[in-house]
Design a protein around this motif. Structure first.
Motif, short mmCIF file in Angstrom:
data_model
loop_
_atom_site.label_atom_id
_atom_site.label_comp_id
_atom_site.label_asym_id
_atom_site.label_seq_id
_atom_site.Cartn_x
_atom_site.Cartn_y
_atom_site.Cartn_z
N VAL A 1 54.02 64.08 61.39
CA VAL A 1 54.87 63.05 61.45
C VAL A 1 55.94 63.09 60.46
N GLY A 2 55.94 63.93 59.40
CA GLY A 2 57.05 64.43 58.72
C GLY A 2 58.15 65.24 59.46
N PHE A 3 57.60 66.19 60.41
CA PHE A 3 58.41 67.02 61.08
C PHE A 3 59.05 66.24 62.48
N VAL A 4 58.22 65.44 62.88
CA VAL A 4 58.79 64.74 64.10
C VAL A 4 59.76 63.56 63.48
N GLY A 5 59.40 62.88 62.34
CA GLY A 5 60.32 61.92 61.75
C GLY A 5 61.61 62.48 61.17
N CYS A 6 61.79 63.84 61.02
CA CYS A 6 63.02 64.56 60.47
C CYS A 6 63.85 64.49 61.70
N CYS A 7 63.42 64.73 63.01
CA CYS A 7 64.17 64.48 64.00
C CYS A 7 65.00 63.14 64.18
N CYS A 8 64.07 62.12 63.79
CA CYS A 8 64.75 60.93 63.86
C CYS A 8 65.36 60.34 62.57
N TYR A 9 65.95 61.43 62.16
CA TYR A 9 66.85 61.22 60.87
C TYR A 9 66.21 61.00 59.50
N GLY A 10 64.98 61.28 59.65
CA GLY A 10 64.13 61.15 58.32
C GLY A 10 63.87 59.67 57.97
N LEU A 11 64.15 58.53 58.75
CA LEU A 11 64.08 57.21 58.35
C LEU A 11 62.63 56.99 57.97
N PHE A 12 61.82 57.40 58.59
CA PHE A 12 60.41 57.05 58.09
C PHE A 12 59.73 58.15 57.27
N ALA A 13 60.49 58.83 56.56
CA ALA A 13 59.96 59.83 55.51
C ALA A 13 58.62 59.32 54.51
N PHE A 14 58.98 57.95 54.29
CA PHE A 14 57.93 57.65 53.21
C PHE A 14 56.59 57.19 53.93
N ILE A 15 56.64 57.32 55.07
CA ILE A 15 55.12 57.15 55.77
C ILE A 15 54.37 58.33 55.26
N PRO A 16 54.79 59.44 55.80
CA PRO A 16 53.94 60.82 55.64
C PRO A 16 53.78 61.04 54.26
N ILE A 17 54.55 60.59 53.11
CA ILE A 17 54.58 60.67 51.79
C ILE A 17 53.35 60.09 51.43
N ALA A 18 53.30 58.60 52.02
CA ALA A 18 52.23 57.97 51.41
C ALA A 18 50.82 58.47 52.03
N LEU A 19 51.00 58.90 53.31
CA LEU A 19 49.45 59.38 53.93
C LEU A 19 49.06 60.76 53.07
N SER A 20 50.23 61.43 52.74
CA SER A 20 49.72 62.62 52.02
C SER A 20 49.29 62.51 50.32
N ILE A 21 49.89 61.20 49.94
CA ILE A 21 49.29 61.02 48.64
C ILE A 21 47.91 60.31 48.68
N VAL A 22 47.26 59.46 49.71
CA VAL A 22 46.00 59.05 49.79
C VAL A 22 45.24 60.48 50.08
N GLY A 23 45.70 61.27 51.07
CA GLY A 23 44.87 62.52 51.26
C GLY A 23 44.76 63.41 50.01
N LEU A 24 45.66 63.50 49.20
CA LEU A 24 45.70 64.44 47.75
C LEU A 24 44.73 63.51 47.04
N VAL A 25 44.62 62.02 46.76
CA VAL A 25 43.61 61.43 46.00
C VAL A 25 42.23 61.74 46.30
N MET A 26 42.23 61.63 47.77
CA MET A 26 40.72 61.70 48.30
C MET A 26 40.20 63.17 48.20
N ALA A 27 41.10 64.08 48.08
CA ALA A 27 40.76 65.59 48.05
C ALA A 27 40.30 65.86 46.33
N ASN A 28 41.12 65.20 45.54
CA ASN A 28 40.82 65.49 44.38
C ASN A 28 39.62 64.62 43.78
N LYS A 29 39.18 63.53 44.26
CA LYS A 29 38.07 63.06 44.03
C LYS A 29 36.75 63.72 44.54
#
Length: 147
Positions: free
Chosen positions: A22-50
């Motif tokens: 989503v980050g790479f595809v969103g980059c083609c759309c001028y990165g307007l939705f870059a906060f969505i993959p950031i949020a997904l990554s943070i959730v995935g990182l928290v799950m992985a750490n737990k």
């Protein structure tokens, strides 16, 4: 021996992959939705750490392959956070620069309009002052006084 999978084994990995895509595809759309993959990554990182903490507390109960998958998911989520944060910061900087340029252009046009209106007002006021000035022995022809 029967091993269990860690709770974040498939989910954190999926979130890491999806956030990168989503980050790479969103980059083609001028990165307007870059906060969505950031949020997904943070959730995935928290799950992985737990899940990794859970593995460290009870290693014999979980599969080593499951731990490897969670470590890979953690790495993917960190990479995704870094890349998408760079994209997001770049987009914010671009919007600030273009916003500044556009606002300067708008204000220049607004200033020019004000200057033109001020000039027209001054011209009208000079003309009005000229008309209000009266002399007894003069005639006006097209705003030119002739004595």
């Amino acid at each position: 021996m029967n091993y269990n999978k860690l709770p974040a084994d498939p989910n954190a990995l999926i979130l890491g992959i999806v956030s990168l895509v989503v980050g790479f595809v969103g980059c083609c759309c001028y990165g307007l939705f870059a906060f969505i993959p950031i949020a997904l990554s943070i959730v995935g990182l928290v799950m992985a750490n737990k899940s990794l903490k859970e593995f460290d507390q009870n290693q014999p109960a979980y599969s080593p392959q499951s731990r490897n998958n969670v470590v890979i998911a953690k790495a993917l989520n960190i990479i995704s956070i870094v890349i998408n944060s760079i994209i997001f910061i770049f987009v914010v900087i671009v919007f600030i620069v273009y916003g500044t340029l556009i606002s300067q252009d708008v204000f220049k046009k607004y200033k020019n309009i004000q200057e033109i209106e001020q000039y027209e007002f001054e011209a009208d006021s000079i003309y009005n002052d000229f008309e209000s000035f009266e002399e007894i022995d003069s005639n006006e022809i097209d705003t030119t006084r002739i004595k």
